[in-house]
Design a protein around this motif. Structure first.
Motif, PDB file in Angstrom:
ATOM      1  N   ASN A  92       0.650  -1.128  -0.199  1.00  0.00           N
ATOM      2  CA  ASN A  92       0.151   0.036  -0.133  1.00  0.00           C
ATOM      3  C   ASN A  92       0.867   1.293   0.033  1.00  0.00           C
ATOM      4  O   ASN A  92       2.038   1.359   0.608  1.00  0.00           O
ATOM      5  N   ALA A  93       0.415   2.248  -0.745  1.00  0.00           N
ATOM      6  CA  ALA A  93       1.060   3.600  -0.687  1.00  0.00           C
ATOM      7  C   ALA A  93       0.001   4.598  -0.325  1.00  0.00           C
ATOM      8  O   ALA A  93      -1.274   4.895  -1.112  1.00  0.00           O
ATOM      9  N   LEU A  94       0.285   5.447   0.764  1.00  0.00           N
ATOM     10  CA  LEU A  94      -0.621   6.612   1.108  1.00  0.00           C
ATOM     11  C   LEU A  94       0.108   7.978   0.290  1.00  0.00           C
ATOM     12  O   LEU A  94       0.899   8.347   1.418  1.00  0.00           O
ATOM     13  N   LEU A  95      -0.534   8.585  -0.198  1.00  0.00           N
ATOM     14  CA  LEU A  95       0.235  10.087  -0.645  1.00  0.00           C
ATOM     15  C   LEU A  95      -0.876  11.156  -0.019  1.00  0.00           C
ATOM     16  O   LEU A  95      -2.043  11.180  -0.485  1.00  0.00           O
ATOM     17  N   LEU A  96      -0.323  11.892   0.810  1.00  0.00           N
ATOM     18  CA  LEU A  96      -1.188  12.696   1.490  1.00  0.00           C
ATOM     19  C   LEU A  96      -0.728  14.327   1.001  1.00  0.00           C
ATOM     20  O   LEU A  96       0.019  14.763   1.397  1.00  0.00           O
ATOM     21  N   ASP A  97      -2.064  15.124   0.760  1.00  0.00           N
ATOM     22  CA  ASP A  97      -1.661  16.504   0.423  1.00  0.00           C
ATOM     23  C   ASP A  97      -1.669  17.213   1.914  1.00  0.00           C
ATOM     24  O   ASP A  97      -2.632  17.169   2.444  1.00  0.00           O
ATOM     25  N   THR A  98      -0.827  17.830   2.396  1.00  0.00           N
ATOM     26  CA  THR A  98      -0.279  18.287   3.664  1.00  0.00           C
ATOM     27  C   THR A  98       0.235  19.532   3.821  1.00  0.00           C
ATOM     28  O   THR A  98       1.265  19.855   3.400  1.00  0.00           O
ATOM     29  N   PRO A  99      -0.460  20.615   4.435  1.00  0.00           N
ATOM     30  CA  PRO A  99       0.048  21.889   4.333  1.00  0.00           C
ATOM     31  C   PRO A  99       1.166  21.841   5.574  1.00  0.00           C
ATOM     32  O   PRO A  99       1.199  20.849   6.384  1.00  0.00           O
ATOM     33  N   PHE A 100       2.276  22.836   5.590  1.00  0.00           N
ATOM     34  CA  PHE A 100       3.027  22.873   6.760  1.00  0.00           C
ATOM     35  C   PHE A 100       3.186  24.244   7.323  1.00  0.00           C
ATOM     36  O   PHE A 100       2.992  25.266   6.356  1.00  0.00           O
ATOM     37  N   THR A 101       4.075  24.487   8.316  1.00  0.00           N
ATOM     38  CA  THR A 101       4.284  25.797   8.898  1.00  0.00           C
ATOM     39  C   THR A 101       5.645  25.785   8.940  1.00  0.00           C
ATOM     40  O   THR A 101       6.381  24.869   9.524  1.00  0.00           O
ATOM     41  N   GLN A 102       6.326  26.982   8.592  1.00  0.00           N
ATOM     42  CA  GLN A 102       7.956  27.135   8.922  1.00  0.00           C
ATOM     43  C   GLN A 102       8.121  27.541   9.930  1.00  0.00           C
ATOM     44  O   GLN A 102       7.497  28.727  10.364  1.00  0.00           O
ATOM     45  N   TYR A 103       9.313  27.070  10.908  1.00  0.00           N
ATOM     46  CA  TYR A 103       9.722  27.667  12.147  1.00  0.00           C
ATOM     47  C   TYR A 103      10.679  28.858  11.850  1.00  0.00           C
ATOM     48  O   TYR A 103      10.979  29.019  10.545  1.00  0.00           O
ATOM     49  N   PRO A 104      10.765  29.808  12.682  1.00  0.00           N
ATOM     50  CA  PRO A 104      11.431  30.983  12.650  1.00  0.00           C
ATOM     51  C   PRO A 104      13.054  30.722  12.144  1.00  0.00           C
ATOM     52  O   PRO A 104      13.571  31.597  11.258  1.00  0.00           O
ATOM     53  N   GLU A 105      13.645  29.648  12.442  1.00  0.00           N
ATOM     54  CA  GLU A 105      14.990  29.393  12.241  1.00  0.00           C
ATOM     55  C   GLU A 105      15.010  28.057  11.594  1.00  0.00           C
ATOM     56  O   GLU A 105      14.439  27.173  12.219  1.00  0.00           O
ATOM     57  N   GLY A 106      16.304  27.889  10.936  1.00  0.00           N
ATOM     58  CA  GLY A 106      16.683  26.698  10.511  1.00  0.00           C
ATOM     59  C   GLY A 106      16.098  25.890   9.490  1.00  0.00           C
ATOM     60  O   GLY A 106      16.523  24.804   8.988  1.00  0.00           O
ATOM     61  N   GLY A 107      15.058  26.558   8.899  1.00  0.00           N
ATOM     62  CA  GLY A 107      14.321  25.924   7.906  1.00  0.00           C
ATOM     63  C   GLY A 107      13.569  24.809   8.210  1.00  0.00           C
ATOM     64  O   GLY A 107      12.832  23.921   7.634  1.00  0.00           O
ATOM     65  N   TYR A 108      13.225  24.602   9.562  1.00  0.00           N
ATOM     66  CA  TYR A 108      12.484  23.523   9.868  1.00  0.00           C
ATOM     67  C   TYR A 108      10.949  23.928  10.118  1.00  0.00           C
ATOM     68  O   TYR A 108      10.591  24.930   9.964  1.00  0.00           O
ATOM     69  N   VAL A 109      10.394  22.817   9.991  1.00  0.00           N
ATOM     70  CA  VAL A 109       8.819  22.962   9.821  1.00  0.00           C
ATOM     71  C   VAL A 109       8.110  21.961  10.738  1.00  0.00           C
ATOM     72  O   VAL A 109       8.771  21.006  11.064  1.00  0.00           O
ATOM     73  N   TYR A 110       6.881  22.069  11.062  1.00  0.00           N
ATOM     74  CA  TYR A 110       5.955  21.104  11.194  1.00  0.00           C
ATOM     75  C   TYR A 110       4.760  21.014  10.218  1.00  0.00           C
ATOM     76  O   TYR A 110       4.310  21.847   9.806  1.00  0.00           O
ATOM     77  N   TYR A 111       4.178  19.974  10.205  1.00  0.00           N
ATOM     78  CA  TYR A 111       2.915  19.644   9.092  1.00  0.00           C
ATOM     79  C   TYR A 111       1.744  20.198   9.871  1.00  0.00           C
ATOM     80  O   TYR A 111       1.493  19.695  11.057  1.00  0.00           O
ATOM     81  N   ASN A 112       0.940  20.600   9.401  1.00  0.00           N
ATOM     82  CA  ASN A 112      -0.303  21.064   9.932  1.00  0.00           C
ATOM     83  C   ASN A 112      -1.535  20.012  10.144  1.00  0.00           C
ATOM     84  O   ASN A 112      -2.337  20.107   9.321  1.00  0.00           O
ATOM     85  N   ILE A 113      -1.084  18.909  10.706  1.00  0.00           N
ATOM     86  CA  ILE A 113      -2.043  17.711  10.669  1.00  0.00           C
ATOM     87  C   ILE A 113      -2.861  17.503  12.074  1.00  0.00           C
ATOM     88  O   ILE A 113      -3.696  16.879  11.893  1.00  0.00           O
ATOM     89  N   VAL A 114      -2.674  18.430  12.937  1.00  0.00           N
ATOM     90  CA  VAL A 114      -3.423  18.447  13.963  1.00  0.00           C
ATOM     91  C   VAL A 114      -4.838  18.909  14.245  1.00  0.00           C
ATOM     92  O   VAL A 114      -4.621  19.993  13.517  1.00  0.00           O
ATOM     93  N   ASP A 115      -5.626  18.503  14.177  1.00  0.00           N
ATOM     94  CA  ASP A 115      -7.172  18.953  14.200  1.00  0.00           C
ATOM     95  C   ASP A 115      -7.289  19.378  12.783  1.00  0.00           C
ATOM     96  O   ASP A 115      -7.802  20.302  12.515  1.00  0.00           O
ATOM     97  N   SER A 116      -6.955  18.551  11.918  1.00  0.00           N
ATOM     98  CA  SER A 116      -6.950  18.862  10.530  1.00  0.00           C
ATOM     99  C   SER A 116      -7.469  17.570   9.568  1.00  0.00           C
ATOM    100  O   SER A 116      -7.532  16.642  10.154  1.00  0.00           O
ATOM    101  N   THR A 117      -7.671  18.070   8.239  1.00  0.00           N
ATOM    102  CA  THR A 117      -7.984  17.124   7.251  1.00  0.00           C
ATOM    103  C   THR A 117      -7.470  17.638   6.056  1.00  0.00           C
ATOM    104  O   THR A 117      -7.114  18.839   5.707  1.00  0.00           O
ATOM    105  N   GLY A 118      -7.441  16.495   5.123  1.00  0.00           N
ATOM    106  CA  GLY A 118      -6.910  16.749   3.683  1.00  0.00           C
ATOM    107  C   GLY A 118      -7.334  15.679   2.403  1.00  0.00           C
ATOM    108  O   GLY A 118      -7.624  14.843   2.912  1.00  0.00           O
ATOM    109  N   ASP A 119      -6.809  16.053   1.346  1.00  0.00           N
ATOM    110  CA  ASP A 119      -6.792  15.076   0.272  1.00  0.00           C
ATOM    111  C   ASP A 119      -5.471  14.117   0.381  1.00  0.00           C
ATOM    112  O   ASP A 119      -4.562  14.194   0.874  1.00  0.00           O
ATOM    113  N   GLY A 120      -5.690  13.192  -0.528  1.00  0.00           N
ATOM    114  CA  GLY A 120      -4.749  12.292  -0.726  1.00  0.00           C
ATOM    115  C   GLY A 120      -5.111  11.220  -1.765  1.00  0.00           C
ATOM    116  O   GLY A 120      -6.169  11.385  -2.717  1.00  0.00           O
ATOM    117  N   TYR A 121      -4.484  10.334  -2.131  1.00  0.00           N
ATOM    118  CA  TYR A 121      -4.421   8.994  -2.975  1.00  0.00           C
ATOM    119  C   TYR A 121      -3.877   7.686  -2.143  1.00  0.00           C
ATOM    120  O   TYR A 121      -3.256   7.913  -1.425  1.00  0.00           O
TER     121      TYR A 121
END
Length: 356
Positions: free
Chosen positions: A273-302
């Motif tokens: 199986n493969a799950l491809l998920l369309d997922t927005p993210f937010t960039q932290y102020p430093e280092g190019g680090y991010v977190y994905y906006n998955i908490v209390d969220s929904t989105g599309d995929g295949y």
């Protein structure tokens, strides 16, 4: 290849041979009559003796593992980190963008239920916020070497407090030190015991299942699905791709233009199986680090399986709540039993996912 451009989704063994006893015959001088044998049927809802259906793959594994917590291991996908060890033996593998720098290089987070049987896993690298949340979904013990500073605050949450950072075996492989750490067979179990952590599921285990598998020894009906035999993901640094292997009925993963094989046994990294998920993210102020906006969220995929694809939606509640998947009709997604690849494609490049 055709591109899919931001597609929005519309929506025991039971037998009976004369009481399961010995088949009997009645003889006369004129003829011999034998009772006809009844057809044996298999109850596909019952696992074979001594096993249960794994929560990670849906396949039968030893009942001795039923209460054991999985582990989630952070693995680097920089080319210098190759070859990997033990990734093909994972039950579930997440691939997630590490940060927005360095061509958006990704990292793996393989999930293992029977981790003691894996000779070597790694190399082990640092974790990110999203990985802490995802490991929590499985009530898994996160194995890593450090973290981006933004992830540290989540260790105070009960679901994430039992994690193992650094101190695993270092192997002299001629690479910089950050690419030399591996978990060897038995090492994770020893570290769990030494730390006084829960080896078995604890109060933070979430109710319900991650995946809705089809009945055992059956296959999903994909007659209404679209073709999906090749996937190119929009990860410019490591260029991850999936190719359907009709012989194994699974998707082989490649990176940097080469088929992914574990170093210890040349085992191909491949998934039912493969799950491809369309997922927005937010960039932290430093280092190019991010977190994905998955908490209390929904989105599309295949969802991809057997060389076919259907559109889906995903939905997640709190930080360590299970992500659920739904088909276009809003029903819980049915999946084939076996290993699963999950990747969170950044929403700003979702339109660049190429599926053929």
């Amino acid at each position: 290849m055709k591109k899919i451009l931001n597609v929005a989704l519309a929506c025991g063994l039971a037998c009976s041979l004369v009481g399961c006893g010995k088949k009997e015959a009645v003889q006369t001088e004129e003829a011999e009559t034998t009772a006809p044998a009844a057809t044996a049927t298999v109850d596909t809802s019952i696992a074979p003796a001594g096993t249960y259906f794994s929560e990670t793959t849906g396949l039968p594994i030893s009942t001795s593992l039923q209460n054991q917590r999985p582990v989630a291991v952070m693995v680097d996908c920089e080319q210098i980190a190759f070859p990997h060890y033990g990734i093909a033996e994972a039950d579930v593998v997440y691939e997630i963008m590490n940060n927005v720098e360095n061509g958006r290089v990704t990292r793996f987070m393989p999930i293992y239920k029977d981790y003691d049987q894996v000779a070597q896993i790694g190399n082990i690298r640092s974790t990110r916020t999203t990985n802490v949340w995802l490991a929590g979904e499985w009530n898994a013990i996160l194995v890593h070497d450090g973290q981006a500073k933004y992830a540290t605050e989540y260790y105070s949450e009960g679901y994430a407090s039992q994690h193992l950072s650094s101190g695993f075996t270092r192997i002299d492989n001629g690479k910089p030190s950050e690419f030399t750490e591996y978990a060897m067979a038995g090492e994770i179990t020893s570290r769990i015991a030494d730390a006084g952590y829960d080896h078995d599921y604890n109060e933070y285990k979430q109710e319900g299942d991650h995946f809705n598998f089809v009945k055992y020894n059956t296959e999903l009906n994909t007659s209404t699905f679209s073709d999906a035999t090749a996937v190119q993901l929009p990860y410019p640094h490591n260029s991850t791709s999936l190719a359907y292997n009709a012989g194994t009925k699974s998707y082989d993963l490649s990176m940097y233009g080469e088929l992914h094989k574990d170093a210890e046994d040349d085992q191909v990294l491949t998934f039912t199986n493969a799950l491809l998920l369309d997922t927005p993210f937010t960039q932290y102020p430093e280092g190019g680090y991010v977190y994905y906006n998955i908490v209390d969220s929904t989105g599309d995929g295949y969802y991809l399986t057997n060389g076919k694809m259907e559109p889906i939606t995903w939905k997640k509640g709190g930080e360590n709540e299970i992500t659920h998947y739904y088909d276009a009709n809003g029903n819980e997604l049915e999946m084939n039993r076996g290993k699963t690849y999950i990747t969170m494609v950044p929403s700003d490049v979702w339109g660049d996912v190429a599926i053929q």
